[in-house]
Design a protein around this motif. Structure first.
Motif: not given
Length: 589
Positions: A390-415
């Motif tokens: 939703e935010s197009r940001e990630i916050q690494p563990v222990g980080a104080s500031h988020p980082l912008p990311v531009d990714i396309r997510i493809i997911s898969a499931t057999n459930q």
């Protein structure tokens, strides 16, 4: 000039012999060297095309033997032959196999025609066809003498030589000109194609490969061959030879029931083998949605090739030159998955790397992130992933500031994710974010008409990778595999074909006796469950199947050093294997 310095009888017609050497190399797919009886190199291909007209070194023991004895010499593993014992170049010799035939003229050996293997594939080719190649070269040698040495009009005879060489081959051969019209077709090729000389010569021909993998460029491939309104599926190799094309058909052909009229309809997607209606619809849909940045969810049973679909979408998209990062959510322990996905900064926790770690989401920036087995992701991570989407940001563990990311997510499931949502194990809001474009991958048992195409696809793949000879497949094997239910889907079929190319005698046909016993017995169990076929109760049948499955898993675990290898052998995912181990209480193995 004295008579001792006069050119040999072969050297006098050297240009014609060089043409002959090139044609012989093209037809047999081996290197060719031709020397006269003074060890002067008259003609050659590849590395042997150098130093023409020069005398070879005294290390040419094999050639000397043939000239002196007037006998053929075969070496299947160079450097180990007794004639190679004292050779000073033995350790640096690049030849892997050798077949030399004397050229006899007026009862004298006037030279030697050598077939040489420099690669493992060529070595296998000589080893598997020693008698055929020996008879062939001996026959060609006699023609060579009759038509070139006794009548040195050479230029008129070279095409006759080429035609005679092809006509005497045991495999089908087509020669096609630059204008895509058939120049030559031997009787074997005509028989395979169900054609006659009159209805194929001079006709326009088109070759369309069914697979686009780079490792098939020089190996056997399935080609749709079109002549006018007729199409045939032929297995063979296509080679460019100067200004012509040479199509060498495989010794063993499989007459497919595939409807070839639909093969070229719609997009052709690399590694997506299959022409059944559901696969054609899937490929059409993939080509439409690939350019979009929207999330894609691929649903399908384990082993159906969900990652293959994901990679194909990535290659068809505008992100094709950016990273494709794949992660199996079921294969990484829960406590590590967060740091793997989001990364961490220096000093984030005890045991962290000194400089921190870039997470996989950040590594996929501007590219595609593939999340396999998404249904196994823990709820706490689902919430964090939702925030990232939703935010197009990630916050690494222990980080104080988020980082912008531009990714396309493809997911898969057999459930069944809807069921997981009902059970409170998967977030509904995340599901709708990931399932913007749903794709359903059919199981292999619903793709019966693709079975034969896939069998040959994996035959090509594994024979090339393992440097083995491409075998034939008996019709009853194909019929059996079409009826089999494939619980492990594509992965199971790939593993089966790899097994079969290892156990089939070189150059032979895979028959029903070579199928592994567990495959045959599981088919019998499945048949026993059909209505009216047995009095065995449903519970008893399930128990038999479970016991068979337990034994297969136990055997795979005992044969492999880790569970990933065992899962690959069984044709199931690592997460499925862990569930089976827990079900059968085999955790101590």
């Amino acid at each position: 000039m004295t008579s001792s310095n006069a050119p040999s009888i072969l050297m006098q017609i050297q240009p014609t012999i060089q043409q002959f050497a090139r044609m012989l190399s093209s037809v047999l797919q081996l290197e060719v060297e031709i020397v006269d009886n003074t060890l002067c190199r008259v003609a050659g291909t590849g590395a042997y095309g150098k130093s023409l007209g020069r005398k070879l070194s005294k290390n040419s023991r094999l050639l000397c033997y043939i000239i002196e004895t007037k006998k053929e010499k075969v070496v299947t593993h160079s450097r180990f032959d007794p004639l190679c014992t004292d050779c000073s170049h033995k350790e640096n010799c690049k030849e892997k196999a050798f077949l030399g035939t004397p050229v006899i003229y007026q009862d004298q050996c006037v030279g030697v025609i050598s077939l040489v293997a420099l690669t493992c594939e060529q070595q296998e080719r000589i080893n598997d066809n020693i008698q055929a190649f020996s008879d062939y070269v001996r026959h060609i040698s006699s023609i060579f003498v009759a038509r070139l040495l006794q009548d040195q009009a050479g230029s008129d005879n070279i095409q006759k030589l080429f035609t005679t060489m092809i006509e005497n081959m045991d495999q089908g051969v087509l020669v096609v000109g630059r204008d895509q019209k058939v120049i030559c077709a031997n009787q074997v090729a005509l028989k395979i194609m169900g054609a006659t000389h009159n209805n194929i010569m001079g006709k326009s021909i088109h070759f369309s490969p069914l697979t686009f993998e780079g490792n098939f460029r020089h190996g056997h491939m399935q080609h749709v061959i079109s002549i006018e309104d007729k199409k045939e599926l032929i297995i063979g190799q296509l080679h460019a030879v100067q200004d012509q094309w040479l199509f060498l058909m495989a010794f063993h052909q499989s007459h497919s029931s595939t409807d070839l009229n639909h093969v070229q309809e719609g997009p052709q997607i690399e590694a997506m083998v299959g022409e059944c209606p559901p696969m054609r619809q899937l490929k059409t849909l993939m080509s439409r949605v690939a350019p979009s940045p929207s999330s894609v969810m691929i649903a399908g049973e384990s082993g159906t090739g969900k990652e293959v679909v994901a990679r194909a979408i990535h290659k068809l998209s505008d992100r094709r030159d950016q990273p494709f990062i794949a992660i199996n959510c079921a294969a990484i322990p829960e406590q590590l998955l967060e740091s793997e996905l989001f990364g961490y900064v220096k000093g984030a926790f005890t045991g962290a790397l000194a400089n921190g770690k870039t997470g996989l989401i950040q590594a996929a920036n501007h590219g595609t992130l593939f999340l396999d087995e998404i249904g196994d992701m823990q709820l706490s991570l689902q919430a964090k992933l939702l925030r990232t989407i939703e935010s197009r940001e990630i916050q690494p563990v222990g980080a104080s500031h988020p980082l912008p990311v531009d990714i396309r997510i493809i997911s898969a499931t057999n459930q069944n994710l809807e069921q997981l949502i009902s059970n409170g194990k998967f977030r509904e809001d995340l599901y709708y974010r990931l399932n913007v474009i749903p794709l359903n991958l059919p199981p292999l048992r619903e793709r019966q008409e693709d079975i034969e195409l896939l069998i040959h696809y994996f035959l090509h793949l594994h024979t090339r990778r393992l440097n083995l000879v491409y075998p034939g497949v008996a019709p009853d094997v194909i019929a059996f595999l079409k009826e089999y239910q494939w619980p492990g889907n594509i992965r199971e079929l790939s593993n089966l074909i790899e097994y079969l190319v290892n156990v089939v005698p070189s150059g032979s046909v895979i028959d029903i006796s070579l199928l592994p016993p567990n495959l045959v017995s599981s088919r019998r169990v499945a048949e026993a469950q059909l209505p009216g076929s047995s009095t065995t109760s449903e519970d008893e049948s399930v128990t038999v199947l479970e016991e068979m499955e337990r034994q297969m898993i136990r055997g795979a675990l005992s044969r492999n050093s880790n569970k990933k290898q065992a899962a690959d052998e069984l044709g199931i995912g690592i997460a499925t294997l862990y569930r089976k181990i827990k079900k059968y209480e085999m955790a101590n193995l």
